[in-house]
Design a protein around this motif. Sequence first.
Motif, short mmCIF file in Angstrom:
data_model
loop_
_atom_site.label_atom_id
_atom_site.label_comp_id
_atom_site.label_asym_id
_atom_site.label_seq_id
_atom_site.Cartn_x
_atom_site.Cartn_y
_atom_site.Cartn_z
N ARG A 71 0.83 -1.20 0.00
CA ARG A 71 0.00 0.00 0.00
C ARG A 71 0.86 1.26 0.00
NH1 ARG A 71 -3.40 1.71 4.76
NH2 ARG A 71 -3.42 3.90 4.31
N LYS A 74 2.09 1.64 -3.58
CA LYS A 74 1.02 2.12 -4.45
C LYS A 74 0.73 3.60 -4.22
CE LYS A 74 -1.44 -2.26 -4.89
NZ LYS A 74 -2.64 -3.00 -4.50
N THR A 75 0.77 4.01 -2.95
CA THR A 75 0.51 5.42 -2.63
C THR A 75 1.59 6.31 -3.22
OG1 THR A 75 -0.62 4.83 -0.57
CG2 THR A 75 0.20 7.08 -0.75
N VAL A 79 0.92 9.15 -5.93
CA VAL A 79 1.26 10.54 -5.60
C VAL A 79 2.21 11.12 -6.64
CG1 VAL A 79 2.54 11.96 -3.94
CG2 VAL A 79 0.75 10.43 -3.14
N THR A 158 8.57 12.17 -1.62
CA THR A 158 8.35 10.79 -2.08
C THR A 158 9.65 10.16 -2.56
OG1 THR A 158 7.79 11.56 -4.30
CG2 THR A 158 5.95 11.20 -2.78
N ALA A 183 0.81 7.20 3.03
CA ALA A 183 -0.19 6.13 2.89
C ALA A 183 -1.27 6.25 3.96
CB ALA A 183 0.50 4.77 2.96
N LEU A 186 -3.24 9.64 2.96
CA LEU A 186 -3.96 9.56 1.68
C LEU A 186 -4.34 8.11 1.38
CD1 LEU A 186 -1.47 11.81 -0.32
CD2 LEU A 186 -3.62 12.53 0.72
N PRO A 187 -5.24 7.52 2.17
CA PRO A 187 -5.54 6.10 1.99
C PRO A 187 -6.13 5.76 0.63
CG PRO A 187 -7.11 7.10 3.51
CD PRO A 187 -6.05 8.12 3.22
N ARG A 188 -6.84 6.68 0.01
CA ARG A 188 -7.46 6.38 -1.29
C ARG A 188 -6.44 6.39 -2.42
NH1 ARG A 188 -10.48 9.50 1.62
NH2 ARG A 188 -12.51 8.80 2.30
N SER A 189 -5.31 7.05 -2.22
CA SER A 189 -4.30 7.11 -3.26
C SER A 189 -3.58 5.78 -3.45
CB SER A 189 -3.24 8.17 -2.92
OG SER A 189 -3.84 9.43 -2.89
N GLY A 190 -3.55 4.97 -2.39
CA GLY A 190 -2.81 3.72 -2.44
C GLY A 190 -3.66 2.54 -2.83
N THR A 195 -7.28 1.16 6.06
CA THR A 195 -7.27 2.62 6.17
C THR A 195 -7.07 2.97 7.62
OG1 THR A 195 -9.66 2.66 6.36
CG2 THR A 195 -8.74 3.04 4.18
#
Length: 196
Positions: A71, A74-75, A79, A158, A183, A186-190, A195
């Motif tokens: 996660r 992915k975040t 980003v 990052t 992460a 911004l839980p939705r970004s990953g 969450t």
Amino acid sequence: MQFTLNENSLFAILLRSRWWISIGIGAGLSAVAVVLLPEAYRVAGYVTGAPFFVIGCMAAWRQWRAPSASRIEKTVVAVRAMAWPDFAQAMEQAWRREGYAVEPVTGSGADFEIRKDWRRCLVSCKRFKVARTGIEPLRELFAAKEALEAHDCLYVATGEVTDNARAFATRHSIKIVSGPELARLLPRSGGKGKTA
């Protein structure tokens, strides 16, 4: 007044370690104390390890809620794909969800001022895509903090932060917000996952 643990104290180190280490230390201390103490003081022996059990439970809670490595990756990828206006808006929303008041800052060094209760924090995040961060942006952030008399400052990155820059950040109490913190913020970004 906010209570903070010394970074190098035993309890702070145990909070960053695996949860079972604190539980093991607590169980060991209690067992030794129960065996060595006279009968009248055995109750004290049972509670000797209590602080370590509490720290172990706190560490377990933090580790359970921490984002997974996939996660985090992915975040960071999501980003890095964002344009500055989208990233700025996502960060503003994230801090508002955390209960902060957010205002943009004009001038060099900082991009946002976030406030909660009486504490003011300056945030620099416009250089979030930079592959390698050196001391200079941290110096600018620290200078802005001093000029605006803020309590804290955060630098969002990052990419890699050099050892010299990390040492500067530690010396001047600048918190670096990178993969794991992003992460969580911004839980939705990953993508899908736990969450916080």
